[in-house]
Structures are given as structure tokens and as C-alpha cells.
Write an enzyme that holds these catalytic residues in place. Structure first.
Site, short mmCIF file in Angstrom:
data_model
loop_
_atom_site.label_atom_id
_atom_site.label_comp_id
_atom_site.label_asym_id
_atom_site.label_seq_id
_atom_site.Cartn_x
_atom_site.Cartn_y
_atom_site.Cartn_z
N PHE A 1 2.82 -44.24 42.44
CA PHE A 1 3.95 -44.43 43.35
C PHE A 1 3.76 -45.83 43.96
CE2 PHE A 1 6.26 -44.06 47.32
CZ PHE A 1 7.36 -43.29 46.97
N ASP A 56 -4.18 -39.27 46.10
CA ASP A 56 -2.89 -39.10 46.76
C ASP A 56 -2.29 -37.78 46.28
OD1 ASP A 56 -0.15 -39.12 47.38
OD2 ASP A 56 -0.09 -41.31 47.43
N TYR A 92 6.45 -33.90 53.86
CA TYR A 92 7.89 -33.61 53.81
C TYR A 92 8.36 -33.18 52.43
CZ TYR A 92 7.64 -38.57 52.52
OH TYR A 92 7.29 -39.77 51.95
N LYS A 93 7.44 -33.14 51.44
CA LYS A 93 7.83 -32.69 50.10
C LYS A 93 7.57 -31.18 50.02
CE LYS A 93 7.30 -37.36 48.35
NZ LYS A 93 6.40 -38.36 47.82
N ARG A 112 14.93 -35.99 37.59
CA ARG A 112 13.79 -35.21 38.08
C ARG A 112 14.29 -33.91 38.69
NH1 ARG A 112 9.72 -37.78 42.26
NH2 ARG A 112 11.55 -37.37 43.53
C1 LIG Z 1 6.29 -39.62 48.39
C2 LIG Z 1 5.08 -40.43 48.11
C3 LIG Z 1 4.60 -41.37 49.02
C4 LIG Z 1 5.39 -41.65 50.26
O1 LIG Z 1 4.79 -42.50 51.17
P1 LIG Z 1 5.45 -42.65 52.60
O2 LIG Z 1 4.54 -43.55 53.32
O3 LIG Z 1 5.59 -41.29 53.19
O4 LIG Z 1 6.82 -43.24 52.43
C5 LIG Z 1 3.41 -42.01 48.74
N1 LIG Z 1 2.72 -41.75 47.60
C6 LIG Z 1 3.19 -40.86 46.70
C7 LIG Z 1 2.40 -40.57 45.46
C8 LIG Z 1 4.38 -40.19 46.91
O5 LIG Z 1 4.84 -39.33 46.01
#
Ligand SMILES: *Cc1c(COP(=O)(O)O)cnc(C)c1O
Length: 394
Positions: A126, A195, A220-221, A369
């Protein structure tokens, strides 16, 4: 009724988690975007109202103590801990995932010690993780090397300080082998940072069991904490006394109200804190986590795999041959809780799905997705979503 609809009804009838759906605010949309923003747990609005009106409106400053605001980051961390396979006092909640990636990567380089000046980063990560790792590298005198997670055992070495990997790839839905990769990193004397954004709340993680050093994740996921709800940081107990945060704010001081000119870190999970916590979001998250009471992560995983299996089966049956290609591995051991389909005109296709009440998302340039959140998605939803996709693509 079609054969697939009959099968969906049978699977729904046998679903041990079916009753969890009633704990969420849902409508007749098929919501397959819980891997981006989880649905609203029904308990949250009333709790937030109480936090705002009574705790803030009436108790005001007293709430830092009397409403448990001050201790919320560690208390909620302890509520998340069993969901990621961690014993208590190793998880603290606060800040965004991006900020926690920064704390963890710099903290990992500092833990790794002298003579190690390379950070390995998941090449398909990400984006935020990659940007932040690059900045952390500049600050710590390291170089960054982008690697495929499967190559880590062959590449991690005596110069490697930290290895930052995504447990589940956000685009393809591929699940990486956390136990084996963590063991390889550990054997080389480097520090692992995982992560968990796309795995926590969808499958067992086993942080303690597998010897993970540091981990971060968002809430939040699959944890349904609400838009922008705070993330979390896991620091393995054996590292806590040496964990040296690059953001040593007053909230992580051993004596925050001593207001001392010099910094002395708190012990335990609190060392991962920075400044004043975002109480409204944090307490919304705390309420949201109640949906996990009495739920086993193993049961969630079993249903998640059954949902994605069934979706792939339905897609193969109803979508014209060659119109989509699954990027998500078929093997259960390599699959997270989403299905990613490569598709021409994916952006336009997703718009049409949403118009017809099937909500997934589009990831540039050509990926549809679909996230499957076992607490509130059923097999009938899966069958309906695939049916609409088949119609849109025919
Ligand atoms: C959703 C996601 C993030 C989001 O980071 P934020 O700081 O909350 O915006 C980071 N890493 C991964 C792998 C994600 O899927």
C-alpha cells in the site's frame, strides 16, 4: 430458483455467524467494501451520543479520569490484542496507520542496532507504507530495497535492519506467509514490521505465536471502527524496554503530568503513544469492537474462505468466459478476505454495479475489488452480487 441460489440458501442456513449481522446497520445494498470502510455497528450511535452529551457536555474535564478517556489507548489496545493473537499490554491505539508505520519502521531500525543499514519493503505495498519507509530510511541513514515478500528469506541478511511487509496485499488479496517470513527475518537478526490493515478482523494473525516484532493496522476496515478511526501499534513485549519511538510525545512519558523538560519513556504499550488521543473516534471504535464479543476469529476465517470460494464459483458460472480474471490466489493459505478481478473498463463497471446496489470498489488501473466481511455478508449476498456482475458484463 437457480442452483446457485439454492446453494446460497443452504449455506446461509448453516452459517454459525449469521446472527452477527443483526449487530450492524444495513440496508438492502450488497456491501462488499468492508475492506475499505466497515459497516456501522448498531451500538455506536448511542455510545457516541453519550460520549458527546454526557461525558464531554456534562462531565467535561472530569471525563479524562471518570470516563476512562486517559487510559483508552491501552484499554482498547487490549481489546484488539486477542483479534491479532497478542497477549495484553502490547497494543496501543492512536494516530493513523501511516503515523504508526513511521514509529514502527524507525523504531525497528533503532532496535536492529549498529551496522544494519537496509530496509526491505514489500514491492507491492500500500503506497503510504512505501513513502514513509523511504523517509524513515533517509532519516536513519538506511537504503530501501523493494522486494517481493516471497523473496525475503533469500534477501534478508546481516545488513538488513527492518523488513516491512503487508500481511494481505490490498490490491490482489494475496495473503503472505507471516510465520515463515517472520522466522526468516528473525533468523537474520533483523526486525519484522507487519501491516495488518487487510488481515486483522478477517483472519487469525498470531503475532505472539509467530514471533512478530512490530505490527500496525487500521481499525476502520474489518474492525468497523468508523471513518478515520485510530490505528494501532503492536510492540512485542521483549522489545518494549528498548523500543525508541521517533515521536516521543508527552503522552508516552513515564510521568506525563510531571511536565518535565527531559523525556523519559513510559514502560509497556504506552510508549507507543504520542499526543492527546482522539477521544471521539477512539470511543466510537471501542463501542464498535463489542460486535466481537463471543466471536471466534477461527469461525470468521472459515466463513471468509467459504464466502470467497462461493463468489469465485458464482463468477465462473455467471460471468461470460474471459471477461474477468481473478488476481486472488485460489489456495486458501494464500487468500485474504477479498476477491480482486481484473476487468477491462473496471472503473465504469464498478459504477454500474454500485447503481444496481452492489458496492465494491475500483483500484486503478483495472481492478474490481470485492471485500467479504464475515460478520455481515451472507451467501445470498454473494450470489446476488455475482449475478449483477454477470448481467453488467454480458
Ligand atoms: C488502508 C491501509 C492503510 C491506510 O493508512 P492510513 O494512514 O489509515 O490512511 C495503510 N496500509 C495498508 C496496507 C492499508 O491497507
Amino acid at each position: 430458483m437457480s442452483e446457485l441460489a439454492v446453494k446460497a440458501a443452504e449455506l446461509d442456513a448453516a452459517d454459525q455467524l449469521a446472527s452477527a449481522r443483526g449487530k450492524f446497520v444495513l440496508d438492502d445494498v450488497v456491501y462488499l467494501d468492508g475492506n475499505s470502510l466497515g459497516a456501522l455497528p448498531a451500538v455506536v450511535p448511542g455510545r457516541v451520543e453519550d460520549v458527546v452529551r454526557r461525558q464531554w457536555g456534562e462531565l467535561r474535564i472530569r471525563s479524562w479520569e471518570e470516563s476512562g478517556w486517559w487510559s483508552a489507548p491501552e484499554r482498547i489496545g487490549d481489546r484488539i490484542a486477542p483479534l491479532v493473537g497478542a497477549a495484553a499490554v502490547q497494543v496501543v491505539v492512536g494516530d493513523s496507520t501511516s503515523v504508526n508505520v513511521f514509529k514502527a519502521v524507525v523504531g525497528a531500525v533503532r532496535l536492529a542496532g549498529e551496522g544494519r543499514d537496509e530496509i526491505l519493503v514489500d514491492a507491492a505495498t500500500f503506497p503510504t507504507d512505501g513513502y514513509i519507509a523511504a523517509s524513515a530510511a533517509r532519516m536513519t541513514g538506511c537504503t530501501v530495497r523493494a522486494v517481493a515478500p516471497a523473496e525475503v528469506p533469500g534477501l534478508v541478511g546481516e545488513r538488513t535492519a527492518a523488513v516491512l511487509l503487508n500481511h494481505v496485499d490490498y490490491r490482489s488479496g494475496r495473503l503472505h506467509d507471516l510465520p515463515a517470513l517472520t522466522a526468516a527475518v528473525r533468523a537474520a537478526g533483523a526486525v519484522s514490521v507487519w501491516d495488518l490493515c487487510h488481515s486483522a478482523g478477517a483472519l487469525p494473525v498470531g503475532l505472539d505465536e509467530h514471533g512478530v516484532d512490530l505490527a500496525v493496522g487500521c481499525t476502520y476496515k474489518y474492525l468497523n471502527g468508523g471513518p478515520g478511526s485510530p490505528a494501532y501499534l503492536y510492540v512485542r513485549r521483549e522489545h518494549q524496554e528498548r523500543f525508541d519511538s521517533p515521536l516521543p510525545g508527552w503522552n508516552s512519558h513515564a510521568e506525563p503530568f510531571g511536565m518535565r523538560p527531559s523525556y523519559e519513556p513510559a514502560s509497556g504499550a504506552a510508549r507507543g503513544r504520542v499526543g492527546t488521543p482522539d477521544i471521539l473516534s477512539m470511543l466510537a471504535l471501542e463501542a464498535a469492537l463489542e460486535v466481537w464479543d463471543g466471536v471466534s476469529v477461527a469461525a470468521v476465517r472459515a466463513k471468509s474462505l467459504a464466502l470467497t470460494d462461493f463468489f469465485l464459483e458464482c463468477v465462473a458460472d455467471v460471468v461470460p468466459a474471459g471477461r474477468v480474471e481473478s488476481l486472488t490466489p485460489v489456495a486458501h493459505g494464500e487468500r485474504g478476505s477479498q476477491v480482486a478481478l481484473r476487468c477491462d473498463d473496471a472503473g465504469e463497471v464498478m459504477k454500474r454495479l454500485v447503481e444496481r446496489g452492489v458496492v465494491g470498489d475500483f483500484r486503478s488501473p483495472d481492478v474490481l475489488r470485492f471485500g467479504f466481511t464475515p460478520l455481515y455478508v451472507g451467501f445470498g449476498d454473494v450470489e446476488r452480487a455475482a449475478g449483477v456482475l454477470g448481467e453488467v458484463l454480458s
